[in-house]
Motif scaffolding. Sequence first.
Motif, PDB file in Angstrom:
ATOM      1  N   GLU A   6     -22.128 -25.589  17.246  1.00 27.75           N
ATOM      2  CA  GLU A   6     -23.025 -25.153  18.313  1.00 27.75           C
ATOM      3  C   GLU A   6     -22.660 -23.742  18.777  1.00 27.75           C
ATOM      4  N   GLY A   9     -24.027 -20.980  24.183  1.00 26.69           N
ATOM      5  CA  GLY A   9     -23.689 -21.258  25.566  1.00 26.69           C
ATOM      6  C   GLY A   9     -23.234 -20.003  26.289  1.00 26.69           C
ATOM      7  N   LEU A  20     -29.676 -22.619  22.791  1.00 27.63           N
ATOM      8  CA  LEU A  20     -28.551 -23.147  22.034  1.00 27.63           C
ATOM      9  C   LEU A  20     -28.968 -23.367  20.586  1.00 27.63           C
ATOM     10  N   TRP A  36     -29.464 -33.329  21.211  1.00 25.94           N
ATOM     11  CA  TRP A  36     -28.531 -32.645  22.111  1.00 25.94           C
ATOM     12  C   TRP A  36     -28.142 -33.595  23.239  1.00 25.94           C
ATOM     13  N   ARG A  38     -25.184 -33.779  26.690  1.00 27.28           N
ATOM     14  CA  ARG A  38     -24.349 -32.912  27.523  1.00 27.28           C
ATOM     15  C   ARG A  38     -23.405 -33.750  28.363  1.00 27.28           C
ATOM     16  N   ARG A  45     -21.133 -38.491  29.101  1.00 29.39           N
ATOM     17  CA  ARG A  45     -22.051 -37.762  28.234  1.00 29.39           C
ATOM     18  C   ARG A  45     -23.440 -38.389  28.350  1.00 29.39           C
ATOM     19  N   VAL A  48     -29.987 -35.495  26.227  1.00 32.61           N
ATOM     20  CA  VAL A  48     -30.836 -34.410  26.706  1.00 32.61           C
ATOM     21  C   VAL A  48     -32.151 -34.362  25.942  1.00 32.61           C
ATOM     22  N   ASP A  93     -27.488 -28.253  35.554  1.00 33.41           N
ATOM     23  CA  ASP A  93     -27.507 -28.231  34.081  1.00 33.41           C
ATOM     24  C   ASP A  93     -26.154 -27.792  33.519  1.00 33.41           C
ATOM     25  N   TYR A  97     -22.564 -28.803  26.115  1.00 30.50           N
ATOM     26  CA  TYR A  97     -23.685 -29.323  25.344  1.00 30.50           C
ATOM     27  C   TYR A  97     -23.242 -29.590  23.912  1.00 30.50           C
ATOM     28  N   TYR A  98     -23.539 -30.797  23.456  1.00 30.91           N
ATOM     29  CA  TYR A  98     -23.122 -31.231  22.133  1.00 30.91           C
ATOM     30  C   TYR A  98     -24.330 -31.482  21.240  1.00 30.91           C
ATOM     31  N   CYS A  99     -24.192 -31.070  20.012  1.00 31.78           N
ATOM     32  CA  CYS A  99     -25.191 -31.355  18.988  1.00 31.78           C
ATOM     33  C   CYS A  99     -24.823 -32.681  18.318  1.00 31.78           C
ATOM     34  N   GLY A 112     -19.199 -28.788  20.755  1.00 27.02           N
ATOM     35  CA  GLY A 112     -19.808 -28.442  22.034  1.00 27.02           C
ATOM     36  C   GLY A 112     -19.778 -26.971  22.371  1.00 27.02           C
TER      37      GLY A 112
END
Length: 119
Positions: A6, A9, A20, A36, A38, A45, A48, A93, A97-99, A112
């Motif tokens: 990722e 950010g 992102l 995604w 977060r 977690r 999103v 927000d 953020y994780y893929c 992340g």
Amino acid sequence: QVQLVETGGGLVQAGGSLRLSCVASGLPFSNYAMGWFRQAPGKEREFVAAISRTGHNTYYADSAKGRFTISSISGETAKKTVYLQMNSLKPEDTAVYYCNAEGVGIYYWGKGTLVTVSS
């Protein structure tokens, strides 16, 4: 080697935008749905947004609807790139953020990227 990386950010003021990116490689990710998630400090977690394997269907958390847009591009190789365009950002927000890539009974995660929204 399976990798989800990722980027994008950073620090942004409330009301601003960020995009992102997640590059997934090492498997035929054209067969995977992507998403995604977060995680804010002290919280679990949370989901999103997600996009189906074909890219034809998208799904959003209520908190993301109308502000975030997920999209994906599949290249000729197994690599897939997934984007999360985030507009009208709010301090809430702020999170890592994780893929995520979802196959049949298997998941992969990136490490992340931190998004910080200042008020």
